[in-house]
Write a protein that holds these residues in place. Structure first.
Motif, PDB file in Angstrom:
ATOM      1  N   LEU A   1       9.467   2.498   8.085  1.00  0.00           N
ATOM      2  CA  LEU A   1       8.148   2.301   7.476  1.00  0.00           C
ATOM      3  C   LEU A   1       7.845   0.819   7.258  1.00  0.00           C
ATOM      4  O   LEU A   1       6.725   0.372   7.512  1.00  0.00           O
TER       5      LEU A   1
ATOM      6  N   PRO B   1       0.824  -1.212   0.000  1.00  0.00           N
ATOM      7  CA  PRO B   1       0.000   0.000   0.000  1.00  0.00           C
ATOM      8  C   PRO B   1       0.856   1.259   0.000  1.00  0.00           C
ATOM      9  O   PRO B   1       1.983   1.265   0.505  1.00  0.00           O
TER      10      PRO B   1
ATOM     11  N   ILE C   1       2.113   4.645   1.266  1.00  0.00           N
ATOM     12  CA  ILE C   1       2.219   5.355   2.540  1.00  0.00           C
ATOM     13  C   ILE C   1       2.531   6.810   2.212  1.00  0.00           C
ATOM     14  O   ILE C   1       3.506   7.112   1.527  1.00  0.00           O
ATOM     15  N   SER C   2       1.692   7.699   2.683  1.00  0.00           N
ATOM     16  CA  SER C   2       1.956   9.130   2.543  1.00  0.00           C
ATOM     17  C   SER C   2       2.779   9.572   3.742  1.00  0.00           C
ATOM     18  O   SER C   2       2.465   9.244   4.880  1.00  0.00           O
TER      19      SER C   2
ATOM     20  N   GLU D   1      -2.887   5.002   1.699  1.00  0.00           N
ATOM     21  CA  GLU D   1      -3.754   4.269   2.614  1.00  0.00           C
ATOM     22  C   GLU D   1      -3.312   4.502   4.058  1.00  0.00           C
ATOM     23  O   GLU D   1      -4.110   4.447   4.987  1.00  0.00           O
ATOM     24  N   TRP D   2      -2.030   4.768   4.236  1.00  0.00           N
ATOM     25  CA  TRP D   2      -1.441   5.007   5.539  1.00  0.00           C
ATOM     26  C   TRP D   2      -0.748   6.358   5.524  1.00  0.00           C
ATOM     27  O   TRP D   2      -0.331   6.852   4.474  1.00  0.00           O
ATOM     28  N   LEU D   3      -0.591   6.931   6.713  1.00  0.00           N
ATOM     29  CA  LEU D   3       0.057   8.234   6.853  1.00  0.00           C
ATOM     30  C   LEU D   3       1.124   8.156   7.935  1.00  0.00           C
ATOM     31  O   LEU D   3       0.888   7.613   9.010  1.00  0.00           O
ATOM     32  N   ALA D   4       2.286   8.706   7.626  1.00  0.00           N
ATOM     33  CA  ALA D   4       3.368   8.836   8.609  1.00  0.00           C
ATOM     34  C   ALA D   4       3.792  10.298   8.645  1.00  0.00           C
ATOM     35  O   ALA D   4       3.846  10.955   7.611  1.00  0.00           O
TER      36      ALA D   4
ATOM     37  N   GLN E   1       7.013  -0.688  10.617  1.00  0.00           N
ATOM     38  CA  GLN E   1       5.771  -0.179  11.161  1.00  0.00           C
ATOM     39  C   GLN E   1       4.579  -0.751  10.404  1.00  0.00           C
ATOM     40  O   GLN E   1       3.527  -1.022  10.979  1.00  0.00           O
ATOM     41  N   LEU E   2       4.714  -0.910   9.098  1.00  0.00           N
ATOM     42  CA  LEU E   2       3.630  -1.461   8.294  1.00  0.00           C
ATOM     43  C   LEU E   2       3.334  -2.912   8.688  1.00  0.00           C
ATOM     44  O   LEU E   2       2.188  -3.335   8.672  1.00  0.00           O
TER      45      LEU E   2
END
Length: 108
Positions: free
Chosen positions: A103, A6, A8-9, A87-90, A106-107
């Motif tokens: 990342l 996915p 990751i922003s 889909e995910w934000l960091a 963490q994912l």
């Protein structure tokens, strides 16, 4: 978007961190997980931050949004949130660095 990987922003707000910005961006772009969108919101910097960021804009994963004056971190962050496609934000501050596997781990 690849279902197995996915998007990751990564959102970074910067204001006058030209001394740490390059290392911070390198730590983001050097991640072992590379399906990322890097959103940088410059909050009216008056130092050389824009010049430091310019070479990174050659990477298609990086986008820069420049606020002409200091809107403060909360407003700048909210502006960045409107640019998120992942889909995910960091979040990362422009004076922080990440371990290369941050990342990916963490994912998991």
């Amino acid at each position: 978007m690849n279902e197995e990987r996915p998007l990751i922003s990564v959102l970074m707000v910067n204001r006058n961190h030209d001394d740490t910005l390059e290392e911070s961006l390198r730590s983001v772009l050097g991640q072992t997980y590379n399906n990322i969108q890097v959103i940088i919101v410059d909050d009216g910097s008056t130092d050389a931050s824009i010049e430091v960021m310019e070479p990174f804009l050659a990477d298609s994963r990086v986008e820069l949004h420049i606020l002409p004056r200091n809107e403060h971190i909360c407003r700048a962050t909210n502006i960045g949130f409107t640019k998120v496609k992942g889909e995910w934000l960091a979040r990362i501050d422009s004076d922080d660095i990440w371990y290369p596997t941050r990342l990916e781990r963490q994912l998991e």
